[in-house]
Scaffold this motif. Structure first.
Motif, PDB file in Angstrom:
ATOM      1  N   LEU A  37       1.001  -1.448   0.295  1.00 48.48           N
ATOM      2  CA  LEU A  37      -0.177   0.098   0.075  1.00 48.48           C
ATOM      3  C   LEU A  37       0.648   1.259   0.186  1.00 48.48           C
ATOM      4  N   SER A  38       0.525   2.309   0.195  1.00 48.89           N
ATOM      5  CA  SER A  38       0.860   3.565  -0.427  1.00 48.89           C
ATOM      6  C   SER A  38       1.381   4.167   0.910  1.00 48.89           C
ATOM      7  N   ASP A  39       0.815   3.251   2.110  1.00 51.36           N
ATOM      8  CA  ASP A  39       1.941   4.229   3.295  1.00 51.36           C
ATOM      9  C   ASP A  39       3.190   2.647   3.752  1.00 51.36           C
ATOM     10  N   GLY A  40       3.277   1.942   2.507  1.00 52.71           N
ATOM     11  CA  GLY A  40       4.146   0.780   2.698  1.00 52.71           C
ATOM     12  C   GLY A  40       4.388  -0.198   3.668  1.00 52.71           C
ATOM     13  N   ARG A  41       2.553  -0.740   4.064  1.00 51.75           N
ATOM     14  CA  ARG A  41       2.703  -1.853   4.022  1.00 51.75           C
ATOM     15  C   ARG A  41       2.075  -2.794   3.521  1.00 51.75           C
ATOM     16  N   ALA A  42       3.086  -3.989   3.817  1.00 50.40           N
ATOM     17  CA  ALA A  42       3.212  -5.133   2.966  1.00 50.40           C
ATOM     18  C   ALA A  42       1.732  -6.222   3.000  1.00 50.40           C
ATOM     19  N   PHE A  43       1.454  -7.059   2.031  1.00 45.13           N
ATOM     20  CA  PHE A  43      -0.046  -8.244   2.527  1.00 45.13           C
ATOM     21  C   PHE A  43       0.312  -8.989   1.243  1.00 45.13           C
ATOM     22  N   PRO A  44       1.095 -10.515   1.738  1.00 49.38           N
ATOM     23  CA  PRO A  44       0.884 -11.380   1.017  1.00 49.38           C
ATOM     24  C   PRO A  44      -0.643 -11.787   0.218  1.00 49.38           C
ATOM     25  N   VAL A  45      -0.203 -12.240  -0.971  1.00 51.77           N
ATOM     26  CA  VAL A  45      -0.939 -13.413  -1.641  1.00 51.77           C
ATOM     27  C   VAL A  45      -0.387 -14.557  -1.563  1.00 51.77           C
ATOM     28  N   ALA A  56      -7.983   0.403   4.642  1.00 54.19           N
ATOM     29  CA  ALA A  56      -7.231   0.296   4.144  1.00 54.19           C
ATOM     30  C   ALA A  56      -7.069  -0.559   2.340  1.00 54.19           C
ATOM     31  N   LEU A  57      -6.716  -1.526   2.942  1.00 50.93           N
ATOM     32  CA  LEU A  57      -7.020  -2.514   2.042  1.00 50.93           C
ATOM     33  C   LEU A  57      -8.072  -3.022   1.147  1.00 50.93           C
ATOM     34  N   ILE A  58      -8.736  -3.735   1.920  1.00 47.41           N
ATOM     35  CA  ILE A  58     -10.070  -3.816   1.540  1.00 47.41           C
ATOM     36  C   ILE A  58     -10.821  -3.128   0.551  1.00 47.41           C
ATOM     37  N   ALA A  59      -9.937  -1.744   0.772  1.00 46.86           N
ATOM     38  CA  ALA A  59     -10.741  -0.564   0.026  1.00 46.86           C
ATOM     39  C   ALA A  59     -10.259  -1.084  -1.338  1.00 46.86           C
ATOM     40  N   TYR A  60      -8.687  -1.189  -0.920  1.00 47.02           N
ATOM     41  CA  TYR A  60      -7.361  -1.386  -2.054  1.00 47.02           C
ATOM     42  C   TYR A  60      -8.275  -2.221  -3.365  1.00 47.02           C
ATOM     43  N   LEU A  61      -8.007  -3.633  -2.563  1.00 50.61           N
ATOM     44  CA  LEU A  61      -8.642  -4.772  -3.063  1.00 50.61           C
ATOM     45  C   LEU A  61      -9.713  -4.523  -4.403  1.00 50.61           C
ATOM     46  N   ASP A  62     -10.701  -4.255  -3.776  1.00 50.09           N
ATOM     47  CA  ASP A  62     -12.173  -3.776  -4.348  1.00 50.09           C
ATOM     48  C   ASP A  62     -11.508  -2.841  -5.372  1.00 50.09           C
TER      49      ASP A  62
END
Length: 74
Positions: A37-45, A56-62
């Motif tokens: 995400l733009s704030d630098g947090r990372a999430f794995p698929v 914020a992640l849910i909004a991005y993925l949507d």
């Protein structure tokens, strides 16, 4: 604790939604990748799935065409 007469305001990141609990998305393009995400947090698929409880992640993925909420999810 706030001092009398001082209020605190906490706002969600731009594009964030209210707490939706845990939402699982299917990644239609990749089996594994990392979403940053733009704030630098990372999430794995992993295994073409990503589970999110962060607004914020849910909004991005949507918003992203590669991701689709799995059946039974909002």
């Amino acid at each position: 604790m706030s001092k009398p007469g001082i209020t605190q305001s906490i706002s969600a990141p731009v594009g964030a939604t209210k707490d939706e609990g845990v939402v699982t998305f299917a990644d239609k393009a990749f089996k594994s990748r990392t979403i940053v995400l733009s704030d630098g947090r990372a999430f794995p698929v992993s295994k073409s799935r990503i589970t999110a409880n962060d607004a914020a992640l849910i909004a991005y993925l949507d918003r992203h065409a590669d991701f689709e909420r799995t059946a039974g999810q909002g």
